[in-house]
Design a protein around this motif. Structure first.
Motif, mmCIF file in Angstrom:
data_model
loop_
_atom_site.group_PDB
_atom_site.id
_atom_site.type_symbol
_atom_site.label_atom_id
_atom_site.label_comp_id
_atom_site.label_asym_id
_atom_site.label_seq_id
_atom_site.Cartn_x
_atom_site.Cartn_y
_atom_site.Cartn_z
ATOM 1 N N LEU A 24 25.715 33.779 41.976
ATOM 2 C CA LEU A 24 25.081 34.928 41.332
ATOM 3 C C LEU A 24 25.039 36.120 42.276
ATOM 4 O O LEU A 24 25.345 37.251 41.883
ATOM 5 N N LEU A 25 24.667 35.860 43.533
ATOM 6 C CA LEU A 25 24.585 36.951 44.513
ATOM 7 C C LEU A 25 25.958 37.504 44.838
ATOM 8 O O LEU A 25 26.123 38.719 45.009
ATOM 9 N N GLU A 26 26.953 36.640 44.902
ATOM 10 C CA GLU A 26 28.316 37.100 45.164
ATOM 11 C C GLU A 26 28.808 37.989 44.023
ATOM 12 O O GLU A 26 29.470 39.004 44.252
ATOM 13 N N GLY A 61 13.177 36.199 40.619
ATOM 14 C CA GLY A 61 11.830 36.717 40.427
ATOM 15 C C GLY A 61 11.784 38.124 39.880
ATOM 16 O O GLY A 61 10.807 38.516 39.266
ATOM 17 N N SER A 62 12.818 38.904 40.100
ATOM 18 C CA SER A 62 12.946 40.259 39.554
ATOM 19 C C SER A 62 14.342 40.771 39.894
ATOM 20 O O SER A 62 15.035 40.219 40.761
ATOM 21 N N TRP A 63 14.729 41.840 39.221
ATOM 22 C CA TRP A 63 16.025 42.457 39.523
ATOM 23 C C TRP A 63 16.032 42.988 40.957
ATOM 24 O O TRP A 63 16.986 42.820 41.701
ATOM 25 N N ASP A 68 17.759 42.650 46.716
ATOM 26 C CA ASP A 68 17.391 42.409 48.113
ATOM 27 C C ASP A 68 18.075 41.158 48.650
ATOM 28 O O ASP A 68 18.599 41.157 49.764
ATOM 29 N N ALA A 69 18.102 40.085 47.861
ATOM 30 C CA ALA A 69 18.726 38.832 48.284
ATOM 31 C C ALA A 69 20.226 39.004 48.500
ATOM 32 O O ALA A 69 20.822 38.332 49.341
ATOM 33 N N SER A 74 17.903 48.846 46.495
ATOM 34 C CA SER A 74 17.390 48.841 45.130
ATOM 35 C C SER A 74 17.216 50.232 44.565
ATOM 36 O O SER A 74 16.858 50.389 43.412
ATOM 37 N N GLY A 75 17.471 51.258 45.355
ATOM 38 C CA GLY A 75 17.366 52.621 44.854
ATOM 39 C C GLY A 75 15.923 53.025 44.649
ATOM 40 O O GLY A 75 15.005 52.236 44.839
ATOM 41 N N PRO A 76 15.711 54.259 44.253
ATOM 42 C CA PRO A 76 14.338 54.737 44.061
ATOM 43 C C PRO A 76 13.697 54.124 42.823
ATOM 44 O O PRO A 76 14.377 53.808 41.852
ATOM 45 N N ILE A 77 12.392 53.963 42.879
ATOM 46 C CA ILE A 77 11.651 53.495 41.721
ATOM 47 C C ILE A 77 11.372 54.704 40.845
ATOM 48 O O ILE A 77 10.846 55.707 41.318
ATOM 49 N N LYS A 78 11.743 54.606 39.591
ATOM 50 C CA LYS A 78 11.512 55.723 38.668
ATOM 51 C C LYS A 78 10.061 55.678 38.201
ATOM 52 O O LYS A 78 9.575 54.645 37.772
ATOM 53 N N SER A 79 9.387 56.783 38.321
ATOM 54 C CA SER A 79 8.004 56.865 37.852
ATOM 55 C C SER A 79 7.717 58.285 37.377
ATOM 56 O O SER A 79 8.413 59.224 37.743
ATOM 57 N N LEU A 80 6.710 58.406 36.584
ATOM 58 C CA LEU A 80 6.305 59.727 36.098
ATOM 59 C C LEU A 80 5.277 60.316 37.036
ATOM 60 O O LEU A 80 4.370 59.643 37.509
#
Length: 86
Positions: A24-26, A61-63, A68-69, A74-80
């Motif tokens: 999966l990671l590959e 556990g999350s995208w 990270d694995a 992971s790029g910036p976290i989008k928030s308002l």
């Protein structure tokens, strides 16, 4: 018309529960390489990856944890901004 000959029959996508984490990671790193980027969005992975992003999110556990694995950013976290909310 027999079921086997029906071109409209419903087919399930294979479930990837037995795919090793390393595969999966590959694949995640491979998609980033094909895109020429240091990270991969969920939409990008779903479009050209061999697996669905939810498979990796469940496994790790999350995208973000899957990225990270794989050693990818992971790029910036989008928030308002608070101002935009009210």
């Amino acid at each position: 018309m027999p079921f086997e000959e029906n071109p409209l029959k419903f087919q399930l996508e294979p479930y990837h529960r037995d795919v090793p984490d390393s595969d999966l990671l590959e694949e995640l790193r491979s998609v980033a390489n094909r895109l020429g980027t240091k990270t991969v969005t969920i939409d990008q992975f779903n479009e050209i990856g061999l697996y669905h992003s939810s498979t990796l999110a469940r496994r790790f556990g999350s995208w973000r944890k899957a990225l990270d694995a794989a050693g990818l950013g992971s790029g910036p976290i989008k928030s308002l901004a608070r101002e935009a909310i009210g």
